[in-house]
Design a protein around this motif. Structure first.
Motif, short mmCIF file in Angstrom:
data_model
loop_
_atom_site.label_atom_id
_atom_site.label_comp_id
_atom_site.label_asym_id
_atom_site.label_seq_id
_atom_site.Cartn_x
_atom_site.Cartn_y
_atom_site.Cartn_z
N GLY A 1 0.80 -1.22 0.00
CA GLY A 1 0.00 0.00 0.00
C GLY A 1 0.83 1.27 0.00
N SER A 2 2.12 1.17 0.36
CA SER A 2 2.99 2.36 0.36
C SER A 2 3.44 2.66 -1.07
CB SER A 2 4.19 2.16 1.28
OG SER A 2 5.12 1.28 0.69
N LYS A 3 3.92 3.88 -1.29
CA LYS A 3 4.34 4.29 -2.64
C LYS A 3 5.56 3.53 -3.12
CE LYS A 3 7.17 8.11 -1.09
NZ LYS A 3 7.56 9.48 -1.29
N ASP A 4 6.36 2.98 -2.21
CA ASP A 4 7.57 2.25 -2.58
C ASP A 4 7.34 0.74 -2.74
OD1 ASP A 4 8.93 4.62 -2.56
OD2 ASP A 4 9.94 4.26 -0.66
N TYR A 5 6.13 0.26 -2.49
CA TYR A 5 5.87 -1.18 -2.57
C TYR A 5 5.56 -1.56 -4.01
CZ TYR A 5 4.22 -5.79 -1.25
OH TYR A 5 4.07 -7.15 -1.11
N VAL A 6 6.42 -2.36 -4.62
CA VAL A 6 6.24 -2.76 -6.01
C VAL A 6 6.20 -4.28 -6.18
CG1 VAL A 6 7.31 -0.67 -6.94
CG2 VAL A 6 8.73 -2.68 -6.47
N HIS A 7 6.36 -5.02 -5.11
CA HIS A 7 6.46 -6.48 -5.19
C HIS A 7 5.28 -7.07 -5.97
CE1 HIS A 7 7.83 -10.44 -4.04
NE2 HIS A 7 6.58 -10.75 -3.79
N GLY A 8 5.60 -7.84 -7.02
CA GLY A 8 4.59 -8.52 -7.80
C GLY A 8 4.08 -7.72 -9.00
N TYR B 1 16.08 4.65 -11.64
CA TYR B 1 15.39 5.94 -11.66
C TYR B 1 16.25 6.93 -10.88
CZ TYR B 1 11.19 3.56 -13.37
OH TYR B 1 10.30 2.84 -14.13
N PRO B 2 15.98 8.23 -10.94
CA PRO B 2 16.82 9.20 -10.24
C PRO B 2 16.96 8.96 -8.73
CG PRO B 2 15.34 10.33 -11.74
CD PRO B 2 14.93 8.88 -11.72
N GLU B 3 15.89 8.52 -8.07
CA GLU B 3 15.92 8.38 -6.61
C GLU B 3 15.89 6.94 -6.11
OE1 GLU B 3 12.83 10.80 -5.00
OE2 GLU B 3 13.62 12.63 -5.89
N PHE B 4 15.70 5.98 -7.01
CA PHE B 4 15.59 4.59 -6.58
C PHE B 4 15.90 3.65 -7.74
CE2 PHE B 4 11.43 6.17 -7.85
CZ PHE B 4 11.02 5.23 -8.78
N THR B 5 16.04 2.36 -7.41
CA THR B 5 16.22 1.30 -8.40
C THR B 5 15.17 0.24 -8.15
OG1 THR B 5 18.60 1.69 -8.57
CG2 THR B 5 17.82 -0.47 -9.29
N VAL B 6 14.55 -0.27 -9.23
CA VAL B 6 13.58 -1.35 -9.11
C VAL B 6 14.26 -2.62 -9.61
CG1 VAL B 6 11.33 -2.23 -9.82
CG2 VAL B 6 11.64 0.22 -9.45
N TYR B 7 14.15 -3.70 -8.82
CA TYR B 7 14.73 -4.99 -9.17
C TYR B 7 13.62 -5.93 -9.62
CZ TYR B 7 18.99 -3.46 -6.89
OH TYR B 7 20.13 -2.77 -6.56
N PHE B 8 13.84 -6.60 -10.76
CA PHE B 8 12.87 -7.54 -11.32
C PHE B 8 13.47 -8.93 -11.39
CE2 PHE B 8 11.84 -3.45 -13.18
CZ PHE B 8 10.45 -3.39 -13.14
N GLU B 9 12.65 -9.94 -11.15
CA GLU B 9 13.00 -11.32 -11.47
C GLU B 9 12.18 -11.66 -12.70
OE1 GLU B 9 12.12 -15.72 -9.79
OE2 GLU B 9 13.01 -14.32 -8.35
N ARG B 10 12.87 -11.90 -13.78
CA ARG B 10 12.25 -12.02 -15.09
C ARG B 10 11.46 -10.74 -15.38
NH1 ARG B 10 12.39 -17.31 -13.20
NH2 ARG B 10 13.63 -18.65 -14.57
N HIS B 11 10.14 -10.77 -15.37
CA HIS B 11 9.34 -9.57 -15.67
C HIS B 11 8.51 -9.11 -14.48
CE1 HIS B 11 10.52 -9.85 -19.84
NE2 HIS B 11 10.24 -11.14 -19.80
N HIS C 1 11.64 -5.63 -5.63
CA HIS C 1 11.89 -4.58 -4.65
C HIS C 1 12.13 -3.25 -5.33
CE1 HIS C 1 12.38 -7.48 -1.43
NE2 HIS C 1 13.28 -8.12 -2.16
N LEU C 2 11.82 -2.20 -4.60
CA LEU C 2 12.23 -0.85 -4.95
C LEU C 2 13.18 -0.43 -3.84
CD1 LEU C 2 10.12 2.17 -6.01
CD2 LEU C 2 11.66 2.34 -4.09
N VAL C 3 14.40 -0.05 -4.22
CA VAL C 3 15.40 0.33 -3.23
C VAL C 3 15.78 1.78 -3.47
CG1 VAL C 3 17.70 -0.14 -2.30
CG2 VAL C 3 16.26 -2.04 -3.09
N ARG C 4 15.55 2.62 -2.47
CA ARG C 4 15.87 4.05 -2.55
C ARG C 4 17.38 4.24 -2.53
NH1 ARG C 4 12.40 7.61 -3.61
NH2 ARG C 4 10.27 6.97 -3.35
N HIS C 5 17.87 5.21 -3.29
CA HIS C 5 19.30 5.54 -3.29
C HIS C 5 19.58 6.38 -2.05
CE1 HIS C 5 19.02 5.31 -7.96
NE2 HIS C 5 18.95 4.13 -7.39
N HIS C 6 20.66 6.07 -1.38
CA HIS C 6 21.08 6.81 -0.19
C HIS C 6 22.47 7.38 -0.43
CE1 HIS C 6 17.79 5.36 2.30
NE2 HIS C 6 17.97 4.17 1.76
N PRO C 7 22.72 8.56 0.09
CA PRO C 7 24.08 9.10 -0.07
C PRO C 7 25.09 8.21 0.64
CG PRO C 7 22.80 10.46 1.42
CD PRO C 7 21.87 9.41 0.87
#
Length: 107
Positions: free
Chosen positions: A40-47, A83-93, A97-103
């Motif tokens: 439900g959060s904006k960073d949740y992309v699983h599935g 993406y500018p602020e995060f990376t999305v990881y995919f298994e096949r298609h 996860h969405l992982v935010r970039h941290h300094p």
């Protein structure tokens, strides 16, 4: 036969008892780099599919090639969309996860 089983039980008893008495600290490691997105959060992309991620966030800055390369049957291909602020990881298609970039902390 019963004597052999009894001898084996006596021989292994000290090891079983030692495992039960190991003191382990109750420490919870928290890191700013752990993905903690909840459903439900904006960073949740699983599935989500790649099309759903594109619809939600737009086109990525960079699409990295799958690792391992096509044809390796032992491991599923993992693709990264940057993406500018995060990376999305995919298994096949399918998004994992969405992982935010941290300094990077300066030493």
């Amino acid at each position: 036969m019963a004597t052999a089983l009894a001898a084996a039980a006596v021989a292994t008893a000290p090891f079983a008892m030692a495992q039960g008495h190991v003191d382990t600290p109750d420490v919870q490691v928290m890191s700013p780099y752990i993905n903690t997105a909840k459903p439900g959060s904006k960073d949740y992309v699983h599935g989500m599919s790649m099309a759903q991620v594109t619809k939600r966030f737009g086109k990525p800055q960079k699409k990295l090639a799958p690792v391992p390369a096509k044809g390796d049957k032992l491991h599923p291909p993992i693709t990264r969309w940057v993406y500018p602020e995060f990376t999305v990881y995919f298994e096949r298609h399918t998004a994992l996860h969405l992982v935010r970039h941290h300094p990077v902390p300066k030493k």
